[in-house]
Design a protein around this motif. Sequence first.
Motif, PDB file in Angstrom:
ATOM      1  N   ILE A  85     166.499 -14.613 129.966  1.00 29.02           N
ATOM      2  CA  ILE A  85     166.866 -15.927 129.428  1.00 29.02           C
ATOM      3  C   ILE A  85     168.364 -16.005 129.167  1.00 29.02           C
ATOM      4  N   PHE A  86     168.916 -14.972 128.528  1.00 27.58           N
ATOM      5  CA  PHE A  86     170.338 -15.017 128.187  1.00 27.58           C
ATOM      6  C   PHE A  86     171.225 -14.864 129.422  1.00 27.58           C
ATOM      7  N   TYR A  87     170.801 -14.084 130.415  1.00 30.35           N
ATOM      8  CA  TYR A  87     171.549 -14.031 131.676  1.00 30.35           C
ATOM      9  C   TYR A  87     171.610 -15.421 132.304  1.00 30.35           C
ATOM     10  N   SER A  88     170.474 -16.086 132.325  1.00 28.65           N
ATOM     11  CA  SER A  88     170.404 -17.419 132.933  1.00 28.65           C
ATOM     12  C   SER A  88     171.300 -18.407 132.184  1.00 28.65           C
ATOM     13  N   VAL A  89     171.281 -18.332 130.847  1.00 22.29           N
ATOM     14  CA  VAL A  89     172.123 -19.220 130.033  1.00 22.29           C
ATOM     15  C   VAL A  89     173.592 -18.991 130.347  1.00 22.29           C
ATOM     16  N   ILE A  90     174.001 -17.723 130.403  1.00 13.98           N
ATOM     17  CA  ILE A  90     175.406 -17.394 130.687  1.00 13.98           C
ATOM     18  C   ILE A  90     175.819 -17.965 132.043  1.00 13.98           C
ATOM     19  N   LEU A  91     175.001 -17.781 133.054  1.00 14.32           N
ATOM     20  CA  LEU A  91     175.353 -18.243 134.395  1.00 14.32           C
ATOM     21  C   LEU A  91     175.385 -19.761 134.474  1.00 14.32           C
ATOM     22  N   VAL A  92     174.412 -20.421 133.874  1.00 17.98           N
ATOM     23  CA  VAL A  92     174.387 -21.891 133.907  1.00 17.98           C
ATOM     24  C   VAL A  92     175.612 -22.457 133.204  1.00 17.98           C
ATOM     25  N   VAL A  93     175.977 -21.880 132.069  1.00 19.50           N
ATOM     26  CA  VAL A  93     177.154 -22.358 131.333  1.00 19.50           C
ATOM     27  C   VAL A  93     178.413 -22.169 132.173  1.00 19.50           C
ATOM     28  N   ARG A  94     178.522 -21.047 132.855  1.00 14.76           N
ATOM     29  CA  ARG A  94     179.701 -20.801 133.692  1.00 14.76           C
ATOM     30  C   ARG A  94     179.730 -21.727 134.904  1.00 14.76           C
TER      31      ARG A  94
END
Length: 286
Positions: free
Chosen positions: A108-117
């Motif tokens: 979940i947190f990997y996905s959040v980081i990538l989407v934000v970037r």
Amino acid sequence: MYINNGTNEIQTNSSISQYNYALIAIYSVSLIGGAVGVIVMTVFFFNSSTKLSVTTTSIINLVLVHSFFLISVPFRIEYFASNEWKHPFFLCKWVSIFIHSHLYISFIFYSVILVVRFLLFFGKNINFYRPLHAFFASCLVWVFVSVSIFPPLFIQYGKHGNYSTNRCFEFGKEIQNPFVALLNYVIITTVLFTVFALLACQLVILVKVAMKNKTDLLSRQEFRAQLKNLNFLMVMIICFLPYHIFRIYYIQHSQSNDQTNRYNEICLAITSLCCFDLLTFIARGS
């Protein structure tokens, strides 16, 4: 998610020994590398005045989830070294749940980081303007996971079969439950779709940057920033995809032979190597 890494009998032949040694090696590497990463990143954040962006908050949460998971790893190493569970059986259930929770919370947190970037690349900057906002956002994720995952798993885990209390991580009978099998398929589909969607977005962005800066790409800060995103994608591809791809076969053949169960357990152990993600930040001085 439910796993099975063998039969209910204690096996001592050479193939099982090699299998145990492989698991001990994987978990030992994860424990050492993860512990170093957690310690160094914890010291960094305590001594840093870095603004709590969404990315920074996600990384702090990764430190927390890795820390909780690493506490359970010595129990796994001990079990595979002795081939016997020497602790209360409810603890076996908790240790089993921890590795799956660690996998999906990290995801979940990997996905959040990538989407934000990705959004940042397209001019959409998402930030927390107060530390309290970051705290509440993190709490929301943890509460959701705690309420939706832990209680149901702990209550249902190991409920559909008779299991020996001196054996652990052998809950293969659970996968025969139609609801459990369906839930696994839904999770597998979600993970695979998310990873490939994120990879496709990243490739589109890299092509856009390459077309915009046709010469000396590696000297361009914008291009190098996008390459850093590949760290998260590589962790997701290397650590998470083997388990979920093999899981499709495992659901259909979990009772066919012990070799299938062993491969499933090894693929699950590989997911623990995502703890090395913190070392990538340290290595590049992020």
